[in-house]
Motif scaffolding. Structure first.
Motif, PDB file in Angstrom:
ATOM      1  N   ALA A 225       9.348 -38.999 -58.324  1.00 32.21           N
ATOM      2  CA  ALA A 225       9.846 -38.534 -59.347  1.00 32.21           C
ATOM      3  C   ALA A 225       9.458 -38.191 -61.051  1.00 32.21           C
ATOM      4  N   THR A 227      10.511 -37.233 -64.488  1.00 29.66           N
ATOM      5  CA  THR A 227      12.119 -35.633 -64.786  1.00 29.66           C
ATOM      6  C   THR A 227      12.211 -36.274 -65.920  1.00 29.66           C
ATOM      7  N   ASN A 250      14.226 -31.085 -66.423  1.00 29.60           N
ATOM      8  CA  ASN A 250      12.796 -30.283 -65.373  1.00 29.60           C
ATOM      9  C   ASN A 250      11.817 -32.242 -64.968  1.00 29.60           C
ATOM     10  N   GLU A 252       8.895 -32.812 -61.428  1.00 26.84           N
ATOM     11  CA  GLU A 252       8.007 -33.275 -60.648  1.00 26.84           C
ATOM     12  C   GLU A 252       8.221 -34.019 -59.384  1.00 26.84           C
ATOM     13  N   SER A 254       6.824 -35.895 -55.648  1.00 23.92           N
ATOM     14  CA  SER A 254       6.177 -35.928 -54.823  1.00 23.92           C
ATOM     15  C   SER A 254       7.077 -36.845 -53.441  1.00 23.92           C
ATOM     16  N   THR A 262       3.696 -31.117 -53.641  1.00 24.88           N
ATOM     17  CA  THR A 262       4.542 -31.130 -55.730  1.00 24.88           C
ATOM     18  C   THR A 262       5.405 -30.945 -55.481  1.00 24.88           C
ATOM     19  N   ALA A 264       7.496 -28.602 -58.522  1.00 21.16           N
ATOM     20  CA  ALA A 264       8.259 -28.727 -59.649  1.00 21.16           C
ATOM     21  C   ALA A 264      10.157 -27.975 -59.925  1.00 21.16           C
ATOM     22  N   ASN A 290      10.046 -25.145 -57.787  1.00 18.41           N
ATOM     23  CA  ASN A 290       8.174 -23.396 -57.686  1.00 18.41           C
ATOM     24  C   ASN A 290       8.672 -22.368 -57.511  1.00 18.41           C
TER      25      ASN A 290
END
Length: 740
Positions: A225, A227, A250, A252, A254, A262, A264, A290
């Protein structure tokens, strides 16, 4: 006085010059690098810490007490060759005079290249835990037992609490840092790398700008991740109150759970931790992942005891199917590819470390609305509690489509039935053959392993409920499940202006699941039940049914093959469709009368007042020995069996008729007195879809009827010839002889 003040000022100026000169001399004539060994030994003795100083030490004395270290490592004395921390550089400076007032005024704190490698061994001990503890004496070393002078006891009066140190730091910068954690016992590993942290001025009670970014990873499961967090930090140590204002997080993510996808994510809000009140809050929560957009508030109470969760959550309408697919969730196949595309939720939250409840739930799914409560009463046992009311639910949309094997089996049977139906369109054709193709799928239906773990208490009330294309109304369901034993305490509702009640139990504890059920059906049109399965009904009428059945297995075929139990049924005010039994029987009467019917009965059905009987199920075959039907002008009884495995019937019927009672009867179909009370035999065989078209005159039975009629006629002639010449007993004996 002026002279004295001038002299005093000169004295102070002189002292200041002396201090500055002394500081200059200390910082330029005294080199701390010459004392690295002493510093390292001091860290070893006082902090039980193995400090290694590979780089130079820089320092300043006044007005700032400054320190700068390069290339330093930290380790436990037990494992000095395995440092748990190293850094490239740390620099900080403190004003000297404020320290005397218990105030810490610092310039920028800079940390570059910090690496922490934290490890727990098989016994659960961390490689950092010995830091700060007194060093242990070597084995066998004599202990120093010399008596040390004891400090004088302090007075026992109340002491004032120490005044907290006041912090005033211009900024904190942490760059290119990394933290690794591993647990040898569990095999888990966590990491945070590329850590960048910057702050504004750090002062208690003031708003402190904060920015943090990092890459996080774990191996169980494999996840990564990225961040970034920005916020304003505010803390008040005396009040034990800490805040993150205008938080924005915020990034992403995976990894394995997302199966190549992925996510978001973004979170915003106001965070507060009030440790004096034992409360933590996240207000003005905004969350996105997402396609998901959510608003809410979350509060934790009783932090010093068992924390309690309170709050609210609102999720805006989203395509749930696309959202779950984006999280790597593999949805089971569904008959409707558009299912789960409209989802919306508003609820209150309540929970604990072991549970979570959605209270006051308002859920909208694919045009349906549900209200009530959904809770996980215990995370460890997955104890699910559901109390819902809904306006409608079309369950068929969410069930899997028919498998190819099921479709192939159905196609093979339909082909066989189609040929039989075409051949049996006329009642004069030979008796149809019994079907041979299996009618049921062997595809597993129940998710046995999850059901064995299920802990469930559910009540569900629905205005409309559709399953297997049956449009039920006012449906009420109550179910329990625990330890692999699932009980449907009640399922009741209305169907086609009738009603039904079902109780059932599913036991998935053994290797082969066991199922038992009790059903009651009242005044449900049987033709509509058949039409709902896209089949042409062979019969119509109001069905009353009670059944008590058991079976085993995990497929349609297994359930039918293992079906055992009993049932009783009554079909009122109905008709046999696309079949004219009157035509069949008139043909038989005409044959016995040795006449030809002058017309064909044109009616498309055979009405009846009542059709009833009882069934005994034995391994998928339903036997019936007491079939009774009340038809205008006819009385029918019969016995036989329905083979549910191939949906075929084999019945023998006995029909007592009155003949053609119409205004213009066919002479060939008139029943003379000799035929009164005669039971005309029919044989019905073939697929269930044929209905009454599967019935033909039973030739073997007709031979017996003909023999009986011939015997009756001989008896009449014998009566005429003998008259009163012999005794009644002898006449009866002779009549019986001819009727055999």
């Amino acid at each position: 006085m002026k002279a004295f003040g001038k002299i005093l000022g000169l004295i102070f100026l002189g002292l200041l010059l002396i201090i500055v000169a002394a500081g200059f001399a200390l910082t330029h004539l005294f080199d701390p690098n010459d004392y690295k060994d002493e510093i390292q030994q001091l860290a070893r003795d006082k902090a039980n810490l193995e400090l290694t100083l590979k780089g130079d030490i820089g320092w300043s004395l006044f007005p700032w007490l400054g320190l700068e270290l390069h290339q330093a490592t930290l380790a436990s004395p037990a494992t000095p060759e395995k440092p748990f921390a190293d850094l490239d550089m740390i620099g900080l400076s403190v004003r000297v005079l404020p320290l005397l007032r218990r105030e810490v005024q610092m310039s920028d704190i800079r940390v570059v290249g910090l690496n922490l490698d934290l490890q727990r061994d098989e016994k659960g001990k961390g490689n950092w835990e010995d830091i700060g503890r007194p060093p242990q004496s070597p084995e066998g070393a004599p202990e120093n037992r010399s008596a040390a002078p004891t400090a004088a006891p302090r007075p026992t009066g109340a002491e004032e609490p120490a005044r907290p140190i006041k912090l005033d730091i211009d900024s904190l910068t942490l760059s290119n840092a990394r933290i690794d954690y591993s647990d040898a016992k569990s095999g888990q590993q966590f990491s945070a790398e590329g850590i960048e942290l910057t702050t504004g001025a750090i002062r208690e009670g003031a708003s402190i700008p904060l920015k943090l970014s990092a890459f996080f990873g774990t191996n169980q499961p494999v996840m990564r991740a990225k961040t970034e967090l920005t916020a304003n930090l505010r803390f008040e140590r005396a009040l034990k109150r800490y805040q993150l204002e205008d938080l924005k997080l915020n990034g992403e993510a995976s990894g394995e759970p997302l199966k190549g996808k992925t996510v978001a994510f973004n979170a915003q809000g106001q965070l507060l931790a009030d440790l004096a009140a034992n409360v933590a809050e996240w207000n003005s929560l905004k969350l996105s992942a997402n396609e998901l957009r959510a608003l809410g508030d979350v509060k934790l109470r009783d932090l010093d005891k068992t924390p309690r969760l309170e709050g609210g959550l609102s999720i805006a309408q989203l395509d749930l199917r696309a959202f779950l697919t984006g999280l790597g969730v593999e949805l089971p196949p569904m008959s409707d590819a558009t299912a789960l595309q409209k989802f919306e939720l508003v609820t209150r939250l309540a929970g604990s470390p072991d549970s979570l409840a959605l209270e006051g739930l308002n859920l909208k799914l694919d045009g349906s609305t549900y209200t009530g409560r959904i809770a996980v009463a215990d995370f460890a046992s997955r104890a699910l509690r559901i109390q819902l009311k809904g306006d409608k639910l079309d369950l068929d949309r969410y069930l899997p489509p028919k498998s190819k094997a099921s479709q192939d089996a159905q196609s093979a049977r339909q082909a066989e039935v189609k040929g039989t139906v075409a051949a049996a369109s006329q009642g004069t054709t030979p008796l149809p053959n019994a079907p041979t193709q299996l009618a049921w799928s062997e595809t597993p239906i129940l998710p046995v392993d999850p059901l064995r773990k299920l802990d469930l208490e559910a009540t569900l009330d629905l205005g409309q409920f559709s399953v297997d294309k049956l449009p039920m109304e006012d449906v009420s369901l109550k179910a329990l499940g625990k330890g692999g034993l699932l009980t449907l305490e009640e399922l009741r509702g209305d169907l086609f202006d009738g009603n039904f009640t079902v109780n059932a139990q599913l036991d998935v504890r053994p290797a082969v699941p066991l199922l038992k059920a009790q059903k009651r059906v009242n005044r449900i049109p049987v033709e509509k039940l058949i039409q709902a399965q896209d089949e042409k009904p062979p019969v119509r009428g109001q069905l009353d049914l009670t059944a008590d059945i058991t079976t085993s297995g995990n497929s349609q075929k297994a359930w039918v093959d293992g079906l055992n139990g009993t049932a009783s049924f009554v079909l009122n005010d109905g008709a046999l469709l696309d079949a004219n039994l009157e035509q069949q029987l008139c043909q038989g009467i005409a044959t016995l009368n040795r006449k030809t019917l002058s017309s064909t009965r044109s009616g498309a059905e055979t009405p009846f007042r009542e059709l009833k009987g009882s069934l005994v199920f034995n391994n998928g075959v339903a036997s019936n020995q007491d079939l009774r039907a009340s038809i205008p002008g006819l009385s029918v009884k019969g016995d036989g069996a329905v083979d549910l495995r191939v949906l075929g019937l084999d019945y023998r019927l006995g029909v007592v008729i009155e003949g053609d009672k119409s205004d213009m009867p066919d002479p060939a179909c008139q029943v003379n007195e000799r035929y009164v009370g005669i039971e005309w035999p029919l044989r019905c065989r073939g697929p269930l879809e044929l209905g009454a078209k599967a019935c033909r005159l039973d030739k073997d039975g007709m031979g017996k009827v003909a023999a009986r009629l011939a015997g009756d006629k001989l008896s009449e002639k014998l009566e005429e010839k003998l008259g009163d010449k012999v005794s009644p007993e002898l006449k009866d004996a002779l009549k019986g002889l001819f009727k055999q």
